[in-house]
Design a protein around this motif. Structure first.
Motif, PDB file in Angstrom:
ATOM      1  N   ARG A 244      -1.003  -7.978  -4.356  1.00 12.29           N
ATOM      2  CA  ARG A 244      -2.474  -8.030  -4.497  1.00 12.29           C
ATOM      3  C   ARG A 244      -2.646  -8.050  -5.934  1.00 12.29           C
ATOM      4  O   ARG A 244      -3.684  -8.593  -6.393  1.00 12.29           O
ATOM      5  CB  ARG A 244      -3.153  -6.624  -3.805  1.00 12.29           C
ATOM      6  CG  ARG A 244      -3.232  -6.728  -2.233  1.00 12.29           C
ATOM      7  CD  ARG A 244      -3.505  -5.298  -1.844  1.00 12.29           C
ATOM      8  NE  ARG A 244      -3.328  -5.349  -0.276  1.00 12.29           N
ATOM      9  CZ  ARG A 244      -4.396  -5.696   0.615  1.00 12.29           C
ATOM     10  NH1 ARG A 244      -5.756  -6.276   0.168  1.00 12.29           N
ATOM     11  NH2 ARG A 244      -4.251  -5.449   1.703  1.00 12.29           N
ATOM     12  N   ALA A 264      -8.049   0.275  -7.259  1.00 11.91           N
ATOM     13  CA  ALA A 264      -8.481  -0.752  -6.285  1.00 11.91           C
ATOM     14  C   ALA A 264      -7.705  -1.475  -5.242  1.00 11.91           C
ATOM     15  O   ALA A 264      -7.957  -1.530  -4.156  1.00 11.91           O
ATOM     16  CB  ALA A 264      -9.296  -1.681  -7.182  1.00 11.91           C
ATOM     17  N   GLN A 266      -4.662  -0.108  -4.259  1.00 13.63           N
ATOM     18  CA  GLN A 266      -4.241   0.868  -3.267  1.00 13.63           C
ATOM     19  C   GLN A 266      -5.321   1.250  -2.196  1.00 13.63           C
ATOM     20  O   GLN A 266      -5.051   1.154  -0.890  1.00 13.63           O
ATOM     21  CB  GLN A 266      -4.263   2.190  -4.182  1.00 13.63           C
ATOM     22  CG  GLN A 266      -3.802   3.549  -3.253  1.00 13.63           C
ATOM     23  CD  GLN A 266      -3.915   4.641  -4.263  1.00 13.63           C
ATOM     24  OE1 GLN A 266      -3.249   4.692  -5.417  1.00 13.63           O
ATOM     25  NE2 GLN A 266      -4.745   5.463  -3.784  1.00 13.63           N
ATOM     26  N   ARG A 267      -6.527   1.448  -2.767  1.00 14.35           N
ATOM     27  CA  ARG A 267      -7.659   1.322  -1.721  1.00 14.35           C
ATOM     28  C   ARG A 267      -7.756   0.429  -0.693  1.00 14.35           C
ATOM     29  O   ARG A 267      -7.857   0.682   0.509  1.00 14.35           O
ATOM     30  CB  ARG A 267      -9.029   1.615  -2.323  1.00 14.35           C
ATOM     31  CG  ARG A 267      -9.401   3.059  -2.892  1.00 14.35           C
ATOM     32  CD  ARG A 267     -10.684   3.189  -3.485  1.00 14.35           C
ATOM     33  NE  ARG A 267     -10.970   2.287  -4.380  1.00 14.35           N
ATOM     34  CZ  ARG A 267     -11.040   2.434  -5.726  1.00 14.35           C
ATOM     35  NH1 ARG A 267     -10.390   3.530  -6.192  1.00 14.35           N
ATOM     36  NH2 ARG A 267     -11.368   1.697  -6.666  1.00 14.35           N
ATOM     37  N   ALA A 268      -7.438  -0.838  -1.049  1.00 15.71           N
ATOM     38  CA  ALA A 268      -7.723  -2.001  -0.170  1.00 15.71           C
ATOM     39  C   ALA A 268      -6.413  -2.202   0.967  1.00 15.71           C
ATOM     40  O   ALA A 268      -6.509  -2.311   1.956  1.00 15.71           O
ATOM     41  CB  ALA A 268      -7.543  -3.280  -0.789  1.00 15.71           C
ATOM     42  N   THR A 270      -4.571   0.583   1.750  1.00 14.52           N
ATOM     43  CA  THR A 270      -4.363   1.686   2.609  1.00 14.52           C
ATOM     44  C   THR A 270      -5.606   1.736   3.516  1.00 14.52           C
ATOM     45  O   THR A 270      -5.896   2.627   4.301  1.00 14.52           O
ATOM     46  CB  THR A 270      -4.318   2.810   2.011  1.00 14.52           C
ATOM     47  OG1 THR A 270      -5.311   3.082   0.848  1.00 14.52           O
ATOM     48  CG2 THR A 270      -2.919   2.915   1.429  1.00 14.52           C
ATOM     49  N   ASP A 271      -6.734   0.653   3.639  1.00 16.83           N
ATOM     50  CA  ASP A 271      -7.925   0.774   4.185  1.00 16.83           C
ATOM     51  C   ASP A 271      -7.651   0.863   5.580  1.00 16.83           C
ATOM     52  O   ASP A 271      -6.908   0.023   6.370  1.00 16.83           O
ATOM     53  CB  ASP A 271      -8.858  -0.274   3.921  1.00 16.83           C
ATOM     54  CG  ASP A 271     -10.181  -0.309   4.562  1.00 16.83           C
ATOM     55  OD1 ASP A 271     -10.802   0.730   4.580  1.00 16.83           O
ATOM     56  OD2 ASP A 271     -10.424  -1.224   5.435  1.00 16.83           O
ATOM     57  N   VAL A 272      -8.143   1.491   6.528  1.00 22.44           N
ATOM     58  CA  VAL A 272      -8.171   1.455   8.057  1.00 22.44           C
ATOM     59  C   VAL A 272      -9.468   1.560   8.579  1.00 22.44           C
ATOM     60  O   VAL A 272     -10.361   2.224   8.399  1.00 22.44           O
ATOM     61  CB  VAL A 272      -7.630   3.037   8.408  1.00 22.44           C
ATOM     62  CG1 VAL A 272      -7.308   2.840  10.082  1.00 22.44           C
ATOM     63  CG2 VAL A 272      -6.046   3.213   7.749  1.00 22.44           C
ATOM     64  N   SER A 273      -9.651   0.484   9.040  1.00 16.71           N
ATOM     65  CA  SER A 273     -11.052  -0.084   9.663  1.00 16.71           C
ATOM     66  C   SER A 273     -10.753  -0.983  10.909  1.00 16.71           C
ATOM     67  O   SER A 273      -9.537  -1.388  11.155  1.00 16.71           O
ATOM     68  CB  SER A 273     -12.098  -0.660   8.773  1.00 16.71           C
ATOM     69  OG  SER A 273     -11.308  -1.829   8.097  1.00 16.71           O
ATOM     70  N   ALA A 277      -9.049   1.601  14.673  1.00 13.19           N
ATOM     71  CA  ALA A 277      -8.681   2.435  13.563  1.00 13.19           C
ATOM     72  C   ALA A 277      -8.191   3.656  13.772  1.00 13.19           C
ATOM     73  O   ALA A 277      -7.313   4.043  13.185  1.00 13.19           O
ATOM     74  CB  ALA A 277      -9.850   2.431  12.559  1.00 13.19           C
ATOM     75  N   MET A 281      -4.654   5.098  12.768  1.00 16.17           N
ATOM     76  CA  MET A 281      -4.592   6.440  11.742  1.00 16.17           C
ATOM     77  C   MET A 281      -3.538   7.293  12.641  1.00 16.17           C
ATOM     78  O   MET A 281      -2.716   7.931  11.920  1.00 16.17           O
ATOM     79  CB  MET A 281      -5.985   6.868  11.461  1.00 16.17           C
ATOM     80  CG  MET A 281      -6.048   7.980  10.472  1.00 16.17           C
ATOM     81  SD  MET A 281      -7.532   8.568  10.246  1.00 16.17           S
ATOM     82  CE  MET A 281      -7.815   9.360  11.715  1.00 16.17           C
TER      83      MET A 281
END
Length: 499
Positions: A244, A264, A266-268, A270-273, A277, A281
């Motif tokens: 990324r 930024a 890292q957040r993208a 590891t995002d769980v949605s 979701a 998780m």
């Protein structure tokens, strides 16, 4: 000792140099406590040291002020959190805070508490007013809080970097305690490590680590969240984050990327949605955290404990009854129309297991579908781990507890609600928004008393799980006063169908 601007200062020698702290009065007590804040135990993890193992801090000359919290690995405004954990800017993020009633008195030999903060291994701060050691100092316990690298910098896989850098930070901080705590009135032979959430997972990880056994003598894990990330999964995430960012997954490549860009990515990554979701998780666990690396961590923590690692070290562990119920409570109106069978199927509970689980949790079922879903999430993430770890320890000295106090804000015993009671800091800022107004001091008296007893004597005051599996102290209960904590023979019976 010096007096300046109405503050009384006190100086103590450490292995790296002399530090200046400040005395404080203890409310409701004739005793005093000295705070030494932001003492570095390692060089700032920047430049060539950014993705390296921590390096002990270089000696300094003169007296170093230790009057303000040091820089934190958490950056920026964390937003509204259950525990107030402020970010402090700066590069020197590897520090300890020491709170002591006996600075400069090595003969005091007081027991020591070392606290590791939570935050999912990617957030959190040791600078919380809740973690101030005032009440432990009042009761004769020296208290140390530890900062460590978070997120990708602390735990992310990098091709040519040391693994588990955040874990190595914990180890070096504990080595600092062994070498220096006597100067602050503490006994290096009586060190208890404790933490909550990811901090609880941290102390359990250390308990299961052969290399850490000489650094502490007791462990208390509040709502411990183990990571135990598989090496292939850690590598996939590390490569994803590097991709990324458009660089090779190496120290040279990643060191060219500013910190905010890494965060930024890292957040993208590891995002769980999405619709599944919650299941993902629960099934996959945390994305960043201690990794089974074949070096510090050759196997999962539970497997290490079952193999006898840490068997000589007393352990207390427990969880709140409704850790993450608040995450689904706002959806109660929608969830009430969804059959429980379908809700539980979405989180992996079906057939006979579902029937057994609902039968064991009738009181939760009566509170509504959101309460049931919240309890399942809490059980799978936290409460089953209490049972598995306690059982894995076998005959090793192990005590279990539950926090049943239901916040009047959330109408549940939610994540973090136990922390201000354990620290006996109900008058600290932002406690009421979590607990509700007028939280019961009797519960704080009980929890804190047992914590002090364990740190001081190695026993919290109720029968062990190891001699009678299932034995559990319940703090709070229906009356939510905590005046007389109850000991029950099978305090985690409700999760048996999930094991």
């Amino acid at each position: 000792m010096t007096q300046t601007e109405s503050r009384t200062y006190i100086e103590v020698d450490t292995g790296a140099g002399r530090v200046r702290g400040a005395w404080r009065d203890l409310p409701g007590s004739s005793a005093r406590s000295a705070a030494f804040l932001g003492i570095p135990f390692a060089e700032p993890p920047v430049g060539d040291l950014r993705f390296a193992a921590p390096v002990p801090v270089a000696p300094w000359t003169g007296v170093r002020d230790a009057l303000e919290h040091g820089a934190t690995a958490q950056r920026g405004d964390p937003g509204v959190t259950l525990i107030p954990e402020p970010s402090v800017p700066g590069a020197s993020t590897l520090n300890v805070d020491v709170f002591t009633p006996a600075p400069g008195e090595p003969d005091a030999a007081l027991p020591v508490l070392v606290w590791i903060h939570g935050g999912g291994y990617f957030a959190g701060s040791p600078a919380s007013p809740w973690y101030d050691g005032r009440s432990f100092n009042r009761d004769g316990v020296v208290t140390v809080t530890v900062s460590y690298r978070l997120g990708f910098d602390g735990f992310g896989w990098i091709e040519d970097a040391p693994s588990n850098r955040g874990v190595r930070d914990w180890l070096l901080a504990l080595e600092w305690v062994q070498a220096n705590i006597a100067g602050f009135g503490g006994d290096p032979g009586r060190v208890t490590i404790a933490g909550q959430s990811a901090g609880g997972g941290a102390v359990l990880t250390l308990l299961g680590m052969e290399r850490a056994q000489h650094l502490f003598h007791g462990v208390w894990a509040l709502s411990g969240a183990l990571a135990d990330i598989a090496p292939d999964r850690a590598e996939r995430l590390g490569r994803d984050i590097a991709s990324r960012l458009g660089v090779a997954p190496t120290r040279a490549g990643l060191s060219t990327i500013p910190e905010d860009a890494v965060l930024a990515a890292q957040r993208a990554a590891t995002d769980v949605s999405g619709p599944d979701a919650m299941t993902r998780m629960l099934d996959d666990g945390l994305g960043l955290g201690p990794t089974i690396d074949g070096d510090l961590l050759p196997r999962s923590t539970t497997a290490s404990l079952a193999a006898g690692v840490g068997a000589d070290t007393p352990l207390v562990l427990g969880a709140t009854d409704d850790e993450f119920s608040m995450a689904v409570a706002p959806a109660e109106r929608k969830l009430r129309w969804v059959p429980l069978r379908m809700l539980l199927k979405r989180v992996g509970i079906r057939g006979e297991q579902r029937r057994a689980y609902l039968a064991a949790n009738r009181d939760v079922v009566a509170r509504g579908h959101a309460a049931v879903l919240g309890r399942v999430i809490s059980d799978r993430m936290f409460r089953t781990a209490v049972v598995r770890i306690a059982n894995a320890r076998g005959a090793a000295p192990t005590w279990a507890y539950r926090t049943a106090f239901r916040s009047t804000v959330f109408d549940a015993a939610v994540h973090c609600v136990d922390v201000p009671f354990w620290f006996d800091c109900l008058d600290a800022e932002q406690v009421d928004p979590l607990t509700g107004p007028r939280p019961p001091q009797a519960l704080a008296d009980a929890m804190h008393r047992d914590a002090v007893a364990f740190i001081r004597d190695g026993e919290p005051g109720w029968p062990t799980w190891s001699t009678s599996p299932g034995t559990t102290r319940v703090f709070g209960g229906e009356a939510s006063t905590g005046a007389s904590p109850e000991v029950v023979p099978d305090g985690y019976a409700e999760v048996s169908s999930l094991l």
